[in-house]
Design an enzyme around this catalytic site. Structure first.
Site, PDB file in Angstrom:
ATOM      1  N   ASP A 107       8.734 -10.720   7.469  1.00  0.00           N
ATOM      2  CA  ASP A 107       8.866 -11.980   7.671  1.00  0.00           C
ATOM      3  C   ASP A 107       8.050 -12.990   8.095  1.00  0.00           C
ATOM      4  O   ASP A 107       8.607 -13.096   9.328  1.00  0.00           O
ATOM      5  CB  ASP A 107      10.233 -12.247   7.585  1.00  0.00           C
ATOM      6  CG  ASP A 107      10.657 -14.310   7.091  1.00  0.00           C
ATOM      7  OD1 ASP A 107       9.494 -15.175   6.942  1.00  0.00           O
ATOM      8  OD2 ASP A 107      11.858 -13.909   6.645  1.00  0.00           O
ATOM      9  N   SER A 163       0.884  -1.297  -0.044  1.00  0.00           N
ATOM     10  CA  SER A 163       0.252  -0.151  -0.432  1.00  0.00           C
ATOM     11  C   SER A 163       0.410   1.425   0.118  1.00  0.00           C
ATOM     12  O   SER A 163       1.958   0.910  -0.158  1.00  0.00           O
ATOM     13  CB  SER A 163      -0.907   0.221   1.468  1.00  0.00           C
ATOM     14  OG  SER A 163      -1.231  -1.442   1.185  1.00  0.00           O
TER      15      SER A 163
END
Length: 817
Positions: free
Chosen positions: A327, A259
């Site tokens: 992650d 975004s």
């Protein structure tokens, strides 16, 4: 008129009525489980404004309008999460169902409900009542997809809302994919060689602009795990194909799942702009809504299937988000006991028995299929859910299964989204927040997906806080398979990202995030999945230009198609390409002149953008494919930010081993690869355009966007269901993100899934979705915002709690007697 013509006309009328029967009708009154009269108004775009006497009635009505406009979309999302697609679409969805049963989103949702706050339960119960009221009262007026697939929706459950949230978290989790790609590279080229493919940067700008420190430090490795990884290569590849199949079936066809979000102080208050980037498709992933009660006045973007507003504003502040790019997944190699395959060696070194669960996959028009899932204390054995037993279903060519591997090792995983959390409570508190500290407090129960949450307050404050968790990892390399039998390699717990601090009212006058690196510190390890810093650089550069920022400035910025990444890349390549002119023909020399004049604006009418795009694609291919091979190259480049960032780093190392073509005897370097790639790019582009005149190679002809419906693959339904193709500018490195797959250019796979702008001094909010409010293809509001979206337009929505004259009363709920 012949009988055949009459029958065709009659059938057409019947089909239209069938496909439009669920459309909302103006002024409908019905009794419902509400405490007092609740009203739903709609404007000319069908955007609903719900006015209710209590918050419970408000969320009831939100559930009702979501179901009224997007019920089939909601049903598909929960079926995906529950692993129940094959029940309605047949055998083609078995792979998805088996994988999702192993991920066990339904189990995660049940655990969340057990730990949910009283507030969360109340909100979900009210929303669920609204959905089920619509289903119950409209059994003969459901969306046409239910008839087409010959089934009806089962009652909605509160857990379904949580499952929809976890499906979104899965789409935003790229580590499910990248860790397997790196594991394959390790198996093929050795553990040490993996570092050649993992980008180290990017550097600044950072989301939290803190003091600089050293970059990421490589983690320790385990030689036993390395050997086991090599032995597991066919299984890892099979699991990679499975996840690819799942993402494709779910429409998750791109990797730039991020975004843009920025908040700017102005003379009068502050402005927030937000545009999340997700896979393109119809209906849109977002749903505009305005929710008003005496204690609640919120307008913005919601997720069909979930209550509340995800990105929007109330009377005191606006909020938006971007993906942190954490992650959040690690895979673990489990060592199976060589004397008894029912046991494995746990992290405490003890011989431990697998737990087994038999499950049933119901398949449309066929007999049920029984599956057996194995579990360790960590998770399901994820390597059991690939189809190595029937490889032709997943691979383009038959591949032989190595049966001994399945008896010596297997894979499990950890995912932050598997841990108990309460995102509904967090979002409710954000929706009700009156100041930035309240937002910081709210995100404490949010785990997944990890988000940068930015705020613009009416007081003029702008700030960013991180929501979500990251693993407290052991000593294993977070990019590779960890040894499950080694306790030192396992996760030790979770760290909440808000403990990293906040960014509040910086001297520069704005905060921003564009999936760029969180901060420069190496610890705690957040990940290496960040997007190139290009979008963040462009946002920050543009914001520094304005003295008194306005909504119109934000609208222009959200459509910006200038790529700093392209300009930086060309600045390093053009001197090399100019030195190779003795090898060029007339067409290559003319194209080079165009490329040299190009300013990095990826406009649909610019031939320079076409030449650059083709050059970049060939450069990445020629750098990585010879070592990896075609299939592993596809896997490595699926998450486009990885090769893009690594390529930019390699340009500073012209003699790097990756530039050497492993298929030749001589040693090649960057100059050789760049010139070869340029010649191939020009000739390929000429073939595509069927023209040797580079000035005719307009980027918009090459780069298009199509918005597909799930039924749009059928040739007879495609013209009605799908929208496009449309010429479009930009790329994954421009603010107006229009990503294509690096290995399959140039059709847009990811784009702004919505745009919203809130000026806290203004009485309106501006928003747009690439489609419309309705999920019904023949509804007037199915795609009535699409042209606005393409051209930078917006729907103007008043923020006052009372609807203005642009809204018309559509639905009234009165209390049941």
């Amino acid at each position: 008129m012949t009988t055949a013509v009459v029958l065709v006309i009659c059938f057409g009328i019947f089909a239209v009525r069938l496909a439009t029967r669920s459309h909302p009708a103006p002024y409908t009154e019905e009794s419902a489980p509400v405490t007092d009269t609740t009203r739903i108004f709609r404007n000319s775009f069908g955007v609903p404004h719900v006015v209710a006497p209590t918050e419970a009635d408000l969320f009831f009505a939100q559930g009702y309008v979501h179901a009224q406009d997007r019920l089939w979309q909601m049903d598909v999302a929960r079926r995906v999460g529950r692993g129940r697609l094959a029940e309605v679409v047949g055998r083609e969805a078995i792979d998805i169902d088996v994988f999702m049963r192993a991920i066990d989103m339904a189990g995660i949702a049940r655990q969340q409900m057990k730990n949910a706050s009283k507030t969360t339960r109340s909100i979900l119960d009210a929303y669920t009542r609204g959905v089920n009221t619509y289903i119950r009262e409209n059994k003969d007026r459901l969306p046409f997809e239910f008839d087409a697939l010959e089934y009806g929706p089962t009652p909605w459950m509160p857990e379904d809302c949580l499952i929809v949230g976890r499906v979104l978290a899965f789409e935003l989790s790229l580590a499910f994919w990248t860790d397997l790609s790196y594991a394959q590279i390790s198996a093929q080229r050795g553990r040490a060689a993996v570092r050649n493919y993992i980008p180290v940067g990017p550097g600044a700008p950072y989301v939290l602009d803190t003091t600089a420190s050293k970059g990421p430090v490589p983690s320790a490795s385990d030689s036993t795990a390395a050997r086991a990884t090599a032995a597991m290569a066919p299984i890892i590849e099979g699991l990679t194909r499975r996840i690819d199949a799942v993402r494709n079936k779910l429409g998750m066809t791109g990797s730039s799942v991020g975004s843009n979000c920025w908040a700017v102080r102005t003379d009068s208050a502050s402005i927030l702009a937000n545009d999340p980037h997700l896979s393109v498709g119809l209906p849109p992933k977002w749903y505009q809504i305005h929710l008003s009660s005496p204690t609640f006045n919120v307008i913005g973007m919601s997720v069909p299937g979930m209550p509340l507003v995800f990105s929007g504003r109330n009377d005191d502040l606006a909020w938006g988000f971007s993906n942190v790019m954490v992650d959040d997944v690690d895979y673990f190699l489990e060592r199976i006991d060589s004397t008894n395959g029912n046991y494995y060696i746990a992290s405490n070194g003890r011989r431990t028995k697998f737990k087994y669960r038999r499950d049933t996959i119901h398949i449309k028009d066929q007999s049920d299929s029984l599956i057996d899932l194995r579990f360790t204390t960590r998770s399901a054995v994820i390597s059991d859910v690939h189809l190595m037993r029937e490889p032709s279903k997943l691979f383009d060519m038959p591949r032989q299964r190595a049966t001994t591997l399945l008896t010596t090792s297997c894979l499990t995983y950890r995912w932050t989204a598997s841990t108990p959390s309460d995102e509904i409570l967090a979002m409710y508190k954000i929706n009700k927040a009156k100041n930035f500290p309240a937002v910081v407090d709210a995100v404490g129960t949010w785990h997944a997906p990890a988000l940068n949450v930015s705020v613009a307050a009416r007081s003029g404050l702008v700030g960013t806080v991180l929501a979500g968790v990251i693993p407290q990892r052991g000593n294993a390399d977070p990019h590779l398979l960890a040894p499950g039998w080694d306790a030192a390699s396992d996760w030790k717990g979770l760290t909440h990202l808000r403990t990293l601090g906040t960014m509040v009212n910086p001297a520069r006058g704005f905060v921003s995030s564009a999936n760029n690196r969180t901060w420069p510190k190496a610890e705690p390890f957040i990940g290496t999945l960040y997007e190139p810093s290009s979008r963040a650089e462009r946002i920050n550069d543009q914001l520094r230009l304005y003295e008194d920022y306005t909504v119109r400035d934000a609208q222009v910025m959200q459509m910006d198609i200038v790529s700093p990444y392209a300009k930086q890349t060309l600045a390093m390549l053009l001197p090399i390409l100019k030195r190779g002119q003795s090898r060029y023909g007339t067409m290559e020399r003319e194209a080079l002149k165009i490329l040299a004049r190009w300013d990095g604006t990826q406009s649909p009418v610019d031939p320079g953008a076409s030449i650059y795009a083709a050059l970049l694609e060939r450069l990445i291919w020629n750098t990585f494919e010879d070592e990896l091979g075609q299939q592993l190259y596809y896997d490595y480049t699926f998450v486009g930010s990885i090769p893009l960032r690594r390529m930019q780093e390699l340009l500073n190392e012209p003699q790097h081993v990756l530039f050497d073509d492993s298929r030749t005897s001589q040693r090649e370097d960057l100059a050789w690869i760049a010139i070869r790639s340029y010649i191939e790019a020009v000739r390929a582009t000429a073939t595509t355009f069927q023209s040797e005149q580079p000035q005719q190679w307009l980027y918009g002809t090459l780069h298009t966007v199509t918005f597909p419906h799930r039924f749009g693959n059928h040739p007879l339904m495609r013209p009605v269901m799908n929208q496009g193709p449309f010429e479009i500018g930009g790329s994954s490195t421009t603010i107006n993100n229009t990503e294509w797959r690096i290995y399959a250019p140039y059709d847009t796979r990811v784009a702004a899934s919505m745009r919203v702008i809130s000026d806290m001094h203004d009485t309106v909010q501006y928003s747009v979705v690439p489609g419309g409010v309705s999920g019904e293809p023949l509804n007037a509001h199915y795609s009535d915002q699409l042209q606005l979206w393409l051209k930078g337009g917006y729907v103007r929505l008043p923020v006052a709690a009372a609807p203005d004259v642009s809204f018309r009363l559509y639905h009234v709920f009165v209390p049941s007697s």
